[in-house]
Design a protein around this motif. Structure first.
Motif, PDB file in Angstrom:
ATOM      1  N   UNK A  33      -6.244   5.397  12.320  1.00 19.17           N
ATOM      2  CA  UNK A  33      -6.551   4.202  11.790  1.00 19.17           C
ATOM      3  C   UNK A  33      -7.455   3.212  12.608  1.00 19.17           C
ATOM      4  N   UNK A  34      -8.312   2.616  11.844  1.00 17.63           N
ATOM      5  CA  UNK A  34      -9.450   1.763  12.470  1.00 17.63           C
ATOM      6  C   UNK A  34      -8.586   0.524  12.629  1.00 17.63           C
ATOM      7  N   UNK A  35      -8.342   0.186  13.819  1.00 20.06           N
ATOM      8  CA  UNK A  35      -7.622  -0.970  14.110  1.00 20.06           C
ATOM      9  C   UNK A  35      -8.161  -2.370  13.661  1.00 20.06           C
ATOM     10  N   UNK A  36      -9.419  -2.439  13.489  1.00 23.04           N
ATOM     11  CA  UNK A  36      -9.988  -3.657  13.273  1.00 23.04           C
ATOM     12  C   UNK A  36     -10.090  -3.819  11.698  1.00 23.04           C
ATOM     13  N   UNK A  37      -9.812  -2.905  11.019  1.00 23.55           N
ATOM     14  CA  UNK A  37      -9.649  -2.902   9.578  1.00 23.55           C
ATOM     15  C   UNK A  37      -8.084  -3.177   8.979  1.00 23.55           C
ATOM     16  N   UNK A  38      -7.148  -2.678   9.734  1.00 20.50           N
ATOM     17  CA  UNK A  38      -5.794  -2.330   9.314  1.00 20.50           C
ATOM     18  C   UNK A  38      -5.200  -3.743   9.196  1.00 20.50           C
ATOM     19  N   UNK A  39      -4.506  -3.832   7.933  1.00 19.74           N
ATOM     20  CA  UNK A  39      -3.853  -5.267   7.799  1.00 19.74           C
ATOM     21  C   UNK A  39      -2.182  -5.150   8.166  1.00 19.74           C
ATOM     22  N   UNK A  40      -1.836  -4.065   8.801  1.00 23.62           N
ATOM     23  CA  UNK A  40      -0.458  -4.064   8.746  1.00 23.62           C
ATOM     24  C   UNK A  40       0.559  -4.109   7.941  1.00 23.62           C
ATOM     25  N   UNK A  41       0.044  -3.610   6.550  1.00 24.52           N
ATOM     26  CA  UNK A  41       0.989  -3.557   5.411  1.00 24.52           C
ATOM     27  C   UNK A  41       2.223  -2.500   5.501  1.00 24.52           C
ATOM     28  N   UNK A  42       2.047  -1.553   6.366  1.00 24.32           N
ATOM     29  CA  UNK A  42       2.861  -0.459   6.358  1.00 24.32           C
ATOM     30  C   UNK A  42       2.845   0.631   5.220  1.00 24.32           C
ATOM     31  N   UNK A  43       1.934   0.542   4.366  1.00 21.75           N
ATOM     32  CA  UNK A  43       2.072   1.678   3.600  1.00 21.75           C
ATOM     33  C   UNK A  43       1.715   2.948   3.913  1.00 21.75           C
ATOM     34  N   UNK A  44       1.032   3.319   4.973  1.00 19.89           N
ATOM     35  CA  UNK A  44       0.969   4.525   5.373  1.00 19.89           C
ATOM     36  C   UNK A  44       2.233   5.107   6.044  1.00 19.89           C
ATOM     37  N   UNK A  45       2.885   4.139   6.702  1.00 16.03           N
ATOM     38  CA  UNK A  45       4.143   4.580   7.506  1.00 16.03           C
ATOM     39  C   UNK A  45       5.253   4.945   6.030  1.00 16.03           C
TER      40      UNK A  45
END
Ligand code: SF4
Ligand code: SF4
Length: 56
Positions: A33-45
């Motif tokens: 995951x590119x930390x600079x782009x991640x929005x913390x939405x949780x969809x991946x988890x």
């Protein structure tokens, strides 16, 4: 805080398709995951079969 994919990743690729901002890509031995782009939405988890993505 950005999500991070642990070494439990099975390289299935399911999370990559779920990320709304394209922050996930295939790495050498697991998806990353590119930390600079991640929005913390949780969809991946939510979609991961082994719960590899989590917040640090
Ligand atoms: Fe993408 Fe959301 Fe996962 Fe961040 S938490 S990598 S924005 S799906
Ligand atoms: Fe790895 Fe989980 Fe993403 Fe599959 S959904 S590539 S196991 S982090």
């Amino acid at each position: 805080m950005a999500y991070v994919i642990s070494d439990e990743c099975l390289n299935c690729g399911a999370c990559e398709a779920e990320c709304p901002v394209g922050a996930i890509s295939a790495g050498d031995s697991k998806y990353v995951i590119n930390a600079d782009e991640c929005l913390d939405c949780g969809a991946c988890a939510s979609v991961c079969p082994v719960g590899a993505p989590s917040q640090e």
